[in-house]
Design a protein around this motif. Structure first.
Motif, PDB file in Angstrom:
ATOM      1  N   CYS A   1       0.847  -1.203   0.000  1.00  0.00           N
ATOM      2  CA  CYS A   1       0.000   0.000   0.000  1.00  0.00           C
ATOM      3  C   CYS A   1       0.877   1.247   0.000  1.00  0.00           C
ATOM      4  N   ASP A   2       0.537   2.211  -0.877  1.00  0.00           N
ATOM      5  CA  ASP A   2       1.326   3.454  -0.971  1.00  0.00           C
ATOM      6  C   ASP A   2       1.194   4.323   0.273  1.00  0.00           C
ATOM      7  N   GLN A   3       0.154   4.077   1.067  1.00  0.00           N
ATOM      8  CA  GLN A   3      -0.060   4.875   2.276  1.00  0.00           C
ATOM      9  C   GLN A   3       0.782   4.354   3.443  1.00  0.00           C
ATOM     10  N   GLY A   4       1.409   3.173   3.281  1.00  0.00           N
ATOM     11  CA  GLY A   4       2.179   2.556   4.358  1.00  0.00           C
ATOM     12  C   GLY A   4       3.258   3.476   4.901  1.00  0.00           C
ATOM     13  N   GLY A   5       3.288   3.621   6.232  1.00  0.00           N
ATOM     14  CA  GLY A   5       4.264   4.520   6.855  1.00  0.00           C
ATOM     15  C   GLY A   5       3.687   5.870   7.200  1.00  0.00           C
ATOM     16  N   GLU A   6       2.605   6.275   6.526  1.00  0.00           N
ATOM     17  CA  GLU A   6       1.934   7.550   6.846  1.00  0.00           C
ATOM     18  C   GLU A   6       0.416   7.323   6.895  1.00  0.00           C
ATOM     19  N   CYS A   7       0.022   6.146   7.430  1.00  0.00           N
ATOM     20  CA  CYS A   7      -1.386   5.745   7.444  1.00  0.00           C
ATOM     21  C   CYS A   7      -1.922   5.819   8.873  1.00  0.00           C
ATOM     22  N   ASP A   8      -3.011   6.567   9.049  1.00  0.00           N
ATOM     23  CA  ASP A   8      -3.622   6.708  10.374  1.00  0.00           C
ATOM     24  C   ASP A   8      -4.175   5.377  10.880  1.00  0.00           C
ATOM     25  N   LEU A   9      -4.765   4.609   9.978  1.00  0.00           N
ATOM     26  CA  LEU A   9      -5.344   3.321  10.365  1.00  0.00           C
ATOM     27  C   LEU A   9      -4.261   2.357  10.861  1.00  0.00           C
ATOM     28  N   GLN A  10      -3.119   2.395  10.191  1.00  0.00           N
ATOM     29  CA  GLN A  10      -1.984   1.551  10.589  1.00  0.00           C
ATOM     30  C   GLN A  10      -1.475   1.945  11.978  1.00  0.00           C
ATOM     31  N   ASP A  11      -1.382   3.244  12.215  1.00  0.00           N
ATOM     32  CA  ASP A  11      -0.888   3.736  13.514  1.00  0.00           C
ATOM     33  C   ASP A  11      -1.848   3.367  14.652  1.00  0.00           C
TER      34      ASP A  11
END
Length: 749
Positions: A109-119
């Motif tokens: 996923c391109d959002q990986g590392g700056e993803c609110d859901l991941q955090d």
């Protein structure tokens, strides 16, 4: 360690007065307490549908939604706990439902590392799975060349829907279906076509909406972050550059210090930077002297030698014809103030160099208020106004930042926008009077029904653009606008003096106006000069294109100087226009000097609001490219080495050095008094002399003309038609432009 915060609200304190009607989540942020959330955003309306921001209120039977609750009403009733065991359990349950259908594709996923859901799933997520039913899959939508969609990742926070409706003003995105079947998308197959569409990429808290030109390129932690300014329009808004391996990878909005918030940026700002580094960019020098072979990749030493040898022989030859040798330097308005000042000093030192600008400008630059977006466009003063007149300006394409200010003021109510010019959708309600300039005459004379609007209005705002003052009747228009403003100040309810606000189209338009009023390049400059030196100037600018077309039609006479020298200094050339130029203006020698682009350069620029922006070099130049400052300094330092040029350079009239730069003479009595040095006795004679001459003035003042023509809509294609040279070479901007023309023009191919 204390995990729970007892929040107390002091409603009597003036410092906390602004917090009375803010949401509870924002009040917590001001105290440094972080409440996790997905749907809430400061600049958007409140929907309260993600339920991640639950907090515990004393005496409340269940957790409350902090973004939808008023801070004053909550804190007056009891204590708030933001980190209690109930709150943590509630957030864990909410997150479990959000991740129910979410695909486990974080590694790709391109959002990986700056993803609110991941955090948040790292803090509140469960390692154990309790739902084993089939996951729902949603089809991806094609909403244009800017935004890439993976709709299975969507958590229905509706940020993109609210942004499209409230900020962009294009209600193409919405939510359809209910419950398990709800989806975000366009109801019919349609692209999300807005100049601000790229902002939904930043707004999306998960990887559902990501950047289409930036898939699988780099991770966020691998990039270096540097602040800079926008190069595409006159505002110079702050942006963030992300760099890796001497390349600009992506551009995001920067933090606006004046308004204390992150700004919205246009798609042109966000994606047109790849035009600077396109394969068509010229990074090596070449010499074309109408022979079969052109000399590529010459060293700078050989380039300068060739330039000055040609100048010397031109000068020697022209002495036999009793013609002085002169070289015209044609400038673009994207040049920094440092380069502009250096060129000005050098044209004073060597009088055979003439400075010209590529496009005409008939602005009166005696006062700063005549060429700035004045302080009446501050948010506080705009709030006190109830009427706005747009004169031949399309703020949506020429200055998206200004359009957003006007739209937010319009949404607050009691604000009327009157446009004089072409019909276009500004994304908010407005009244179009006419596109003919005669309507302005009827307003000034008081013969128009809308004159009553001005009388009943308070603090009306008048906005125009610099393009109107390129017309032949610019002085007539400016005098009419002055008299209109004078009448408005007399009869409307104003707190101060109104001014005309001028929106600049390029980054350093105001810097040029502050510096000097350079003459526009004309046919006589081509006729009388032995060489033409273009610095960052495009052959497709309206004035140069007009001169070229008239010459191709043999409208002008044959020139005195044959075998002209053409020097181009830039990063790109329009080859078709260049070939026509060489044929028309008898160019035999063409020398190209490669220079740096915006991010490879340091400089100072003044934006349309009068603020000074300093830019630093963030990338090492490619190939032979050097900055304009370096090239011009090297050209003149190299001239001292050539022995036979000493006589040629002795013809300079003014020696400009640091010692005598402040010793100047002044026309103290203007045209009525002889030239004198400034001293204490000078001003005693001025009054007598001016009185004597002013009494004897018997001639009539010149009449100001006004053409009965339409106001030209100069920017028809937002993506590739602007004043910046690089956007037309950007692949993303070309795709956007193609799609825009397909949807908006009459004939579809």
């Amino acid at each position: 360690m204390k995990f729970n915060y007892d929040l107390e609200f002091k409603n009597n304190s003036n410092n906390n007065f602004w917090k009375q009607n803010t949401p509870l989540i924002e009040y917590c942020e001001t105290l440094g307490i972080n409440v996790p959330h997905y749907c809430y955003h400061k600049n958007l309306s409140i929907s309260g549908n993600c339920r991640m921001c639950l907090v515990e209120l004393k005496n409340s039977p269940k957790p409350i939604v902090s973004c939808a609750m008023n801070a004053k009403s909550c804190l007056a009733n009891g204590d708030i706990h933001t980190n209690s065991s109930l709150v943590k359990k509630a957030r864990e349950n909410v997150l479990e439902f959000l991740l129910l259908n979410h695909p486990l594709d974080c590694p790709i996923c391109d959002q990986g590392g700056e993803c609110d859901l991941q955090d948040q799933s790292l803090f509140f997520g469960l390692a154990k799975k309790r739902f084993y039913s089939f996951k729902r899959v949603v089809l991806d939508k094609n909403i244009g060349p800017i935004v890439k969609t993976v709709m299975t990742r969507c958590i229905h926070c509706t940020r993109c829907v609210r942004f499209a409706a409230e900020i962009a003003g294009i209600e193409d995105i919405g939510m359809f279906g209910r419950g398990l079947h709800s989806e975000i998308g366009t109801y019919v197959e349609k692209v999300f076509q807005s100049e601000l569409s790229g902002n939904v990429i930043d707004l999306c808290p998960v990887g559902a909406l990501t950047s289409k030109p930036y898939p699988f390129v780099n991770r966020n932690w691998e990039l270096k972050n540097i602040t800079s300014i926008d190069f595409s329009d006159g505002f110079g808004t702050p942006i963030q550059l992300f760099l890796k391996n001497n390349q600009v990878i992506k551009i995001l909005p920067g933090y606006e210090k004046a308004t204390y918030k992150t700004n919205w940026i246009s798609d042109k700002t966000r994606f047109s930077f790849d035009g600077m580094f396109s394969p068509e960019r010229i990074i090596y020098s070449f010499l074309d002297n109408n022979q079969k072979e052109s000399f590529l990749n010459l060293s700078w030493q050989k380039l300068f030698k060739e330039l000055f040898c040609t100048l010397y022989f031109q000068s020697h030859l022209l002495k036999h014809y009793f013609h002085p040798c002169s070289i015209t330097i044609c400038l673009n308005k994207n040049i920094s103030l440092e380069v502009l000042n250096l060129l000005h000093i050098l044209t004073h030192k060597h009088s055979f160099f003439k400075l010209r600008q590529s496009e005409s400008s008939n602005l009166n630059i005696d006062l700063e208020e005549n060429f700035l977006l004045n302080s009446s466009l501050d948010e506080a003063k705009l709030a006190a106004s109830d009427t706005c007149v747009l004169l031949g300006v399309n703020p949506r394409y020429e200055g998206p930042k200004l359009n957003l200010k006007l739209k937010s003021r319009c949404l607050k109510g009691n604000f009327k926008t009157i446009t004089i010019g072409s019909l276009f959708n500004l994304t908010f309600s407005n009244i179009t009077l006419s596109s003919n300039i005669q309507i302005l005459k009827s307003l000034v004379e008081g013969n128009n029904l809308f004159c009553q609007e001005f009388i009943n209005s308070s603090n009306p705002v008048l906005i125009s653009n610099a393009e109107i003052f390129r017309r032949g009747d610019a002085y007539g228009i400016s005098s009419m606008i002055k008299s209109l403003i004078k009448h408005i100040n007399l009869y409307s309810q104003t707190n101060g003096r109104n001014h005309l606000n001028i929106l600049s189209s390029t980054l350093n338009d105001v810097g040029f106006a502050n510096f000097d009023n350079l003459r526009t390049i004309k046919n006589k400059d081509f006729r009388n000069s032995a060489g033409i030196y273009f610095i960052n100037s495009s052959f497709s600018t309206s004035n140069v294109k007009k001169l070229l077309n008239l010459k191709l039609l043999n409208f002008f006479q044959s020139y005195k100087h044959k075998n002209k020298l053409l020097v181009t200094q830039g990063s790109s050339l329009e080859m078709s226009q260049l070939t026509n130029f060489k044929k028309s203006f008898d160019v035999t020698n063409h020398l190209h000097l490669p220079n740096t682009v915006f991010f490879e350069n340091s400089g100072t620029y003044i934006n349309t609001e009068g603020d000074i922006n300093k830019v630093i070099k963030v990338i090492t130049p490619l190939g032979q490219a050097k900055s304009d400052w370096q090239i011009i300094r090297k050209v003149f330092s190299y001239s001292k080495k050539i022995v036979f040029l000493t006589n040629f350079l002795k013809n300079s009239k003014i020696v400009f050095n640091s010692k005598n730069i402040h010793q100047f003479k002044s026309y103290v009595g203007f045209q009525y008094y002889a030239v004198s040095n400034l001293n204490n006795l000078t001003f005693q004679f001025v009054e007598k002399v001016t009185k004597f001459h002013l009494e004897n003035l018997k001639f009539k003042p010149a009449q100001k003309k006004l053409f009965k023509s339409q106001l030209r809509f100069w920017l028809s294609d937002f993506y590739i038609d602007g004043k910046d040279i690089n956007s037309k070479y950007s692949s993303t901007m070309i795709q956007c432009s193609k799609l825009s023309r397909l949807n908006n023009t009459n004939f579809k191919f």
